[in-house]
Design an enzyme around this catalytic site. Structure first.
Site, PDB file in Angstrom:
ATOM      1  N   GLN A  85       0.723  -1.356  -0.092  1.00 40.09           N
ATOM      2  CA  GLN A  85       0.130   0.060   0.072  1.00 40.09           C
ATOM      3  C   GLN A  85       0.898   1.317  -0.031  1.00 40.09           C
ATOM      4  OE1 GLN A  85      -2.964   0.706  -0.327  1.00 40.09           O
ATOM      5  NE2 GLN A  85      -3.641  -1.419  -0.536  1.00 40.09           N
ATOM      6  N   SER A  86       1.778   1.132  -0.626  1.00 35.57           N
ATOM      7  CA  SER A  86       2.898   2.630  -0.736  1.00 35.57           C
ATOM      8  C   SER A  86       2.278   3.724  -1.479  1.00 35.57           C
ATOM      9  CB  SER A  86       4.130   2.030  -1.217  1.00 35.57           C
ATOM     10  OG  SER A  86       5.109   3.230  -1.832  1.00 35.57           O
ATOM     11  N   ASN A  87       1.972   4.794  -0.921  1.00 34.39           N
ATOM     12  CA  ASN A  87       1.744   6.080  -1.496  1.00 34.39           C
ATOM     13  C   ASN A  87       2.782   6.543  -2.710  1.00 34.39           C
ATOM     14  OD1 ASN A  87      -0.804   6.401   0.342  1.00 34.39           O
ATOM     15  ND2 ASN A  87       0.725   6.715   1.667  1.00 34.39           N
ATOM     16  N   ALA A  89       4.617   4.579  -4.411  1.00 37.05           N
ATOM     17  CA  ALA A  89       4.364   3.850  -5.549  1.00 37.05           C
ATOM     18  C   ALA A  89       3.647   4.426  -6.470  1.00 37.05           C
ATOM     19  CB  ALA A  89       4.251   2.168  -5.436  1.00 37.05           C
TER      20      ALA A  89
END
Ligand SMILES: *Cc1c(COP(=O)(O)O)cnc(C)c1O
Length: 349
Positions: A85-87, A89
């Site tokens: 859930q990387s912002n 990325a």
């Protein structure tokens, strides 16, 4: 900021991905609900969650410099890494779409969540929408070496790849937050305010490091930046942040002797909870309180925990009375949708 520092950082290529300066607003309803008012503390928020590309968030400031460099170097494929859930990325995928670059994301299994909401919802849904190529790693694999190997394979085929580190937190990326420090100083000069603290979450350190580097030359502002670590433990975060501040000052040709590590680099470690990405009851309360008092969204992994730290320190009289405090809202709204259950009831540990 001295003009020396300013011209040094303007030497670096930058692409525009968000309107700047971002607005600063006072949170008067929150002041009365949180006990700030009775202590004479005024609370402000800097809206770094607003951005025209990809839903906005703090990674856009870093990507302005990182992708400015990519364009200058005629890079065709950007590879970056992060948690599922990387912002960072998601915003890299969006910014690459905006600039016509190919984007590949290496997503590491960092949080013990295996439900569809976490693995396919929130940021992951948006990564796909922005057309990025996704590679999911199994727990324990090293995202950095996977990204490096992929870059090597692309290079062998005549491509021009670039690997952006997790969170965009190289010294070059941190320049985005040197610029943010300058905006805050400009705001203070224009509005006759002097912030006692600028409060941020610390994950991959670039946000805090850039701000500290930006304020390092402003006389008498030692210890202005106050961060809450949400990823590593306090000690690791502190050491890595010190190093990144030094690298950022070096990139600016600024003299690091002005830096007083033990005063200028303030990291609080008490509000992360058990681990990165695992909710805490205080985070849930903080996200709810800001949503219901001001209609402003925080995220469950970074800004929600940092804000719970700010509220906790306020309640425990760890903030100077009669002061002005600025919280930097760093974005991350899409990950709220991967944490729906967390906000459902009151039974979360
Ligand atoms: C990445 C991130 C942070 C942390 O910033 P770092 O520069 O990695 O320390 C804070 N808030 C949100 C919403 C983020 O996505």
């Amino acid at each position: 900021m001295t003009s020396v520092l300013k011209s040094a950082f303007e030497r670096h290529a930058r692409v525009a991905l968000m309107q700047q300066p971002t607005p600063i607003a006072r949170l008067t309803r929150l002041e009365s609900l949180s006990g700030a008012q009775t202590r004479g503390i005024r609370l402000f928020v800097k809206r770094d969650d607003l951005g025209e590309v990809g839903g906005g968030g703090n990674k856009l400031r870093k990507l302005e410099f990182l992708l400015g460099y990519a364009l200058a170097e005629r890079v065709d494929t950007v590879i970056t890494l992060g948690g599922i859930q990387s912002n960072h990325a998601r915003l890299t995928a969006a910014a690459c779409a905006n600039l016509g670059l190919t984007c590949e994301l290496v997503l590491a299994d960092m949080v013990p969540r295996h439900d569809a909401e976490y693995r396919e919802g929130g940021n992951v849904m948006l990564d796909r929408l922005f057309g990025a190529k996704l590679t999911f790693l199994s727990p324990g694999s090293d995202a950095r070496s996977v990204a490096a190997a992929r870059a090597e394979a692309l290079r062998a085929r005549g491509h021009r790849p670039m690997v952006i580190p997790a969170g965009g937190s190289s010294a070059l990326g941190a320049l985005g937050y040197v610029k943010c420090a300058q905006e805050i100083l400009d705001y203070e000069a224009a509005h006759g305010v002097v912030f006692r603290h600028v409060v941020v979450p610390n994950g991959s350190h670039g946000t805090q490091a850039g701000l500290v580097a930006g304020f390092a030359r402003a006389a008498g502002r030692g210890g202005i930046v106050r961060a809450y670590s949400v990823l590593s433990d306090r000690e690791t975060t502190y050491v890595n942040t010190v190093n990144l501040v030094r690298e950022t000052l070096a990139l600016l040709d600024a003299d690091a002797s002005d830096l007083k590590e033990d005063v200028d680099i303030v990291v609080q470690g008490d509000y992360r909870g058990q681990a990165y990405g695992l909710p805490t009851p205080a985070m849930v309360d903080a996200v709810r309180l800001l949503a219901r008092s001001e209609g402003i969204l925080l995220d469950p992994v970074y800004s929600g925990k940092a804000f719970s730290g700010l509220l906790g320190d306020l309640a425990n009289d760890r903030l100077p009375p009669n002061s002005d405090i600025l919280f930097v809202a760093t974005g991350g709204t899409p990950s709220l949708f991967a944490y729906r259950d967390t906000f459902d009831g009151c039974d979360q540990a």
